[in-house]
Structure formats: structure tokens, C-alpha cells
Motif scaffolding. Structure first.
Motif, PDB file in Angstrom:
ATOM      1  N   PHE A   5       1.033  -1.128  -0.147  1.00  0.00           N
ATOM      2  CA  PHE A   5      -0.690  -0.108  -0.282  1.00  0.00           C
ATOM      3  C   PHE A   5       0.642   1.507   0.200  1.00  0.00           C
ATOM      4  CE2 PHE A   5      -2.869  -3.246   1.193  1.00  0.00           C
ATOM      5  CZ  PHE A   5      -4.287  -3.009   0.894  1.00  0.00           C
ATOM      6  N   ASP A   6       0.054   2.419  -0.716  1.00  0.00           N
ATOM      7  CA  ASP A   6       0.851   4.096  -0.763  1.00  0.00           C
ATOM      8  C   ASP A   6       0.545   4.143  -0.404  1.00  0.00           C
ATOM      9  OD1 ASP A   6       3.213   2.804  -1.820  1.00  0.00           O
ATOM     10  OD2 ASP A   6       2.345   3.466  -4.176  1.00  0.00           O
ATOM     11  N   PHE A   7       0.227   5.494   0.476  1.00  0.00           N
ATOM     12  CA  PHE A   7       0.029   6.107   1.957  1.00  0.00           C
ATOM     13  C   PHE A   7       0.135   8.069   1.779  1.00  0.00           C
ATOM     14  CE2 PHE A   7       2.398   4.759   4.638  1.00  0.00           C
ATOM     15  CZ  PHE A   7       2.871   5.502   5.528  1.00  0.00           C
ATOM     16  N   VAL A   8      -0.401   8.679   2.097  1.00  0.00           N
ATOM     17  CA  VAL A   8      -0.855   9.790   2.200  1.00  0.00           C
ATOM     18  C   VAL A   8      -1.370  10.419   3.923  1.00  0.00           C
ATOM     19  CG1 VAL A   8      -1.243  11.849   1.531  1.00  0.00           C
ATOM     20  CG2 VAL A   8      -0.686  10.274   0.097  1.00  0.00           C
ATOM     21  N   TYR A   9      -0.617  10.405   4.788  1.00  0.00           N
ATOM     22  CA  TYR A   9      -1.295  10.648   6.223  1.00  0.00           C
ATOM     23  C   TYR A   9      -0.939  12.740   6.206  1.00  0.00           C
ATOM     24  CZ  TYR A   9      -0.728  10.840  10.960  1.00  0.00           C
ATOM     25  OH  TYR A   9      -0.973  11.038  12.952  1.00  0.00           O
ATOM     26  N   GLU A  10      -2.327  13.056   6.261  1.00  0.00           N
ATOM     27  CA  GLU A  10      -2.348  13.966   6.762  1.00  0.00           C
ATOM     28  C   GLU A  10      -2.595  14.867   7.833  1.00  0.00           C
ATOM     29  OE1 GLU A  10      -2.428  18.826   4.510  1.00  0.00           O
ATOM     30  OE2 GLU A  10      -2.860  16.415   3.406  1.00  0.00           O
ATOM     31  N   GLN A  11      -2.479  15.124   8.777  1.00  0.00           N
ATOM     32  CA  GLN A  11      -2.593  16.200  10.387  1.00  0.00           C
ATOM     33  C   GLN A  11      -4.069  14.696  10.618  1.00  0.00           C
ATOM     34  OE1 GLN A  11      -4.749  19.137   9.123  1.00  0.00           O
ATOM     35  NE2 GLN A  11      -2.940  20.522   8.821  1.00  0.00           N
ATOM     36  N   GLY A  12      -3.075  13.299  11.236  1.00  0.00           N
ATOM     37  CA  GLY A  12      -4.091  12.227  11.553  1.00  0.00           C
ATOM     38  C   GLY A  12      -4.766  11.524  10.563  1.00  0.00           C
ATOM     39  N   GLU A  13      -5.277  12.284   9.443  1.00  0.00           N
ATOM     40  CA  GLU A  13      -6.085  11.332   8.406  1.00  0.00           C
ATOM     41  C   GLU A  13      -4.700  10.405   7.133  1.00  0.00           C
ATOM     42  OE1 GLU A  13      -9.364  12.017   7.595  1.00  0.00           O
ATOM     43  OE2 GLU A  13      -9.861  12.886   9.476  1.00  0.00           O
ATOM     44  N   ILE A  14      -5.411   9.308   7.255  1.00  0.00           N
ATOM     45  CA  ILE A  14      -4.516   8.585   6.039  1.00  0.00           C
ATOM     46  C   ILE A  14      -5.615   7.920   4.742  1.00  0.00           C
ATOM     47  CG2 ILE A  14      -3.266   6.389   5.988  1.00  0.00           C
ATOM     48  CD1 ILE A  14      -2.709   6.417   8.887  1.00  0.00           C
ATOM     49  N   ILE A  15      -5.090   7.795   4.222  1.00  0.00           N
ATOM     50  CA  ILE A  15      -5.512   7.320   2.322  1.00  0.00           C
ATOM     51  C   ILE A  15      -4.073   6.480   2.130  1.00  0.00           C
ATOM     52  CG2 ILE A  15      -5.854   8.561  -0.075  1.00  0.00           C
ATOM     53  CD1 ILE A  15      -6.747  11.663   1.408  1.00  0.00           C
ATOM     54  N   ALA A  16      -5.028   5.393   1.622  1.00  0.00           N
ATOM     55  CA  ALA A  16      -3.916   4.562   1.429  1.00  0.00           C
ATOM     56  C   ALA A  16      -4.626   3.862  -0.331  1.00  0.00           C
ATOM     57  CB  ALA A  16      -4.388   3.310   2.014  1.00  0.00           C
ATOM     58  N   GLN A  17      -3.802   3.399  -0.622  1.00  0.00           N
ATOM     59  CA  GLN A  17      -4.127   2.935  -2.380  1.00  0.00           C
ATOM     60  C   GLN A  17      -3.582   1.301  -2.262  1.00  0.00           C
ATOM     61  OE1 GLN A  17      -3.182   5.943  -5.428  1.00  0.00           O
ATOM     62  NE2 GLN A  17      -3.792   4.079  -7.672  1.00  0.00           N
ATOM     63  N   GLU A  18      -3.380   0.535  -2.861  1.00  0.00           N
ATOM     64  CA  GLU A  18      -3.370  -1.121  -2.240  1.00  0.00           C
ATOM     65  C   GLU A  18      -2.324  -0.578  -3.818  1.00  0.00           C
ATOM     66  OE1 GLU A  18      -3.333  -5.546  -2.714  1.00  0.00           O
ATOM     67  OE2 GLU A  18      -5.667  -4.089  -2.528  1.00  0.00           O
ATOM     68  N   VAL A  19      -1.307  -1.011  -4.012  1.00  0.00           N
ATOM     69  CA  VAL A  19       0.177  -1.448  -5.472  1.00  0.00           C
ATOM     70  C   VAL A  19      -0.106  -2.205  -6.064  1.00  0.00           C
ATOM     71  CG1 VAL A  19       2.472  -0.851  -6.442  1.00  0.00           C
ATOM     72  CG2 VAL A  19       1.668   0.665  -4.165  1.00  0.00           C
ATOM     73  N   VAL A  20      -1.197  -2.041  -7.341  1.00  0.00           N
ATOM     74  CA  VAL A  20      -1.342  -3.529  -7.821  1.00  0.00           C
ATOM     75  C   VAL A  20       0.312  -4.013  -8.907  1.00  0.00           C
ATOM     76  CG1 VAL A  20      -2.978  -4.682  -9.668  1.00  0.00           C
ATOM     77  CG2 VAL A  20      -3.409  -3.397  -7.831  1.00  0.00           C
ATOM     78  N   SER A  21       0.461  -4.972  -8.780  1.00  0.00           N
ATOM     79  CA  SER A  21       1.983  -5.397  -9.553  1.00  0.00           C
ATOM     80  C   SER A  21       1.491  -6.372 -11.087  1.00  0.00           C
ATOM     81  CB  SER A  21       3.379  -6.148  -9.063  1.00  0.00           C
ATOM     82  OG  SER A  21       3.291  -5.615  -7.872  1.00  0.00           O
TER      83      SER A  21
END
Length: 118
Positions: A102-118
Motif C-alpha cells: 500500500f502507498d499512503f498519504v498521512y496528513e493531520q491524522g488522516e490516512i489515504i491509502a491505495q493498494e499497489v497492484v503489480s
């Protein structure tokens, strides 16, 4: 007698600018300037140390939040953070023991995640 009077006048006029009191005042002034400089440097070092400790505590809190969020998806093998980025958001990735990523972006307690498909 006249020589004695002239000698007294000369001694008073010559010694006045270089009197002991002025030497002591100059010495005290130099010591107080040096003390102020040292105090300023000490306070600056203390402020830098406090800022560093606050930054480290924030990093540890971010990492704990990220691990807590992704632990619901399975056993975490690796969590990595992109340290070269500066700002309010943190980016990185998570690799699980079963191979999912998973790649993620963490900003002020919020996490936005996206699964990496190979």
C-alpha cells in the motif's frame, strides 16, 4: 614648592582618564557583554534541542498512527516513510507479510491509502 604644585596638578589631570574606577567599569562592561552573548547562545541551543525533541515525538506519533491503521489489514512487514519531503503531509508505503503493498498519504491524522497492484 612650585614644582610640587605643578606635580600635583599633572598627577590629577593625567590619572583621571585612567583611574581605577573606569578600568573596573570597562571590565564589568566586557564581562556583562560576554555573559549576554553566552546566555543568548545557550538559549538558542536549548530552543534547537526542544524543537528537535518535538519533531521526533511527532514522527513517533505519526508512525504509531500508521501502524495502527494498517494493522487491521494483516501483519506488517515493513513501513517506510519518504523523509525527503517537507510539509504537513507524510507519504510512504507499507508492505505486508503476504506480499501486498500500500502507498499512503498521512496528513493531520488522516490516512489515504491505495493498494499497489503489480
Amino acid at each position: 614648592m612650585i614644582n610640587m604644585i605643578i606635580l600635583k596638578i599633572m598627577s590629577k589631570t593625567v590619572l583621571v582618564p585612567f583611574s581605577y574606577g573606569k578600568i573596573v567599569l570597562m571590565k564589568n562592561k566586557k564581562i556583562s557583554i560576554l555573559g549576554g552573548v553566552l546566555l543568548g547562545l545557550g538559549l538558542t541551543a536549548l530552543a534547537a534541542q526542544v524543537a528537535y525533541k518535538i519533531g521526533e515525538a511527532q514522527k513517533a506519533r505519526r508512525m504509531a498512527d500508521i501502524r495502527a491503521y494498517f494493522s487491521q489489514y494483516g501483519d506488517i512487514q515493513v513501513v517506510y516513510i519518504n523523509e525527503f519531503e517537507d510539509g504537513s503531509e507524510t507519504t510512504g508505503g507499507v508492505v505486508f507479510t503476504d506480499g501486498r503493498q500500500f502507498d499512503f498519504v498521512y496528513e493531520q491524522g488522516e490516512i489515504i491509502a491505495q493498494e499497489v497492484v503489480s
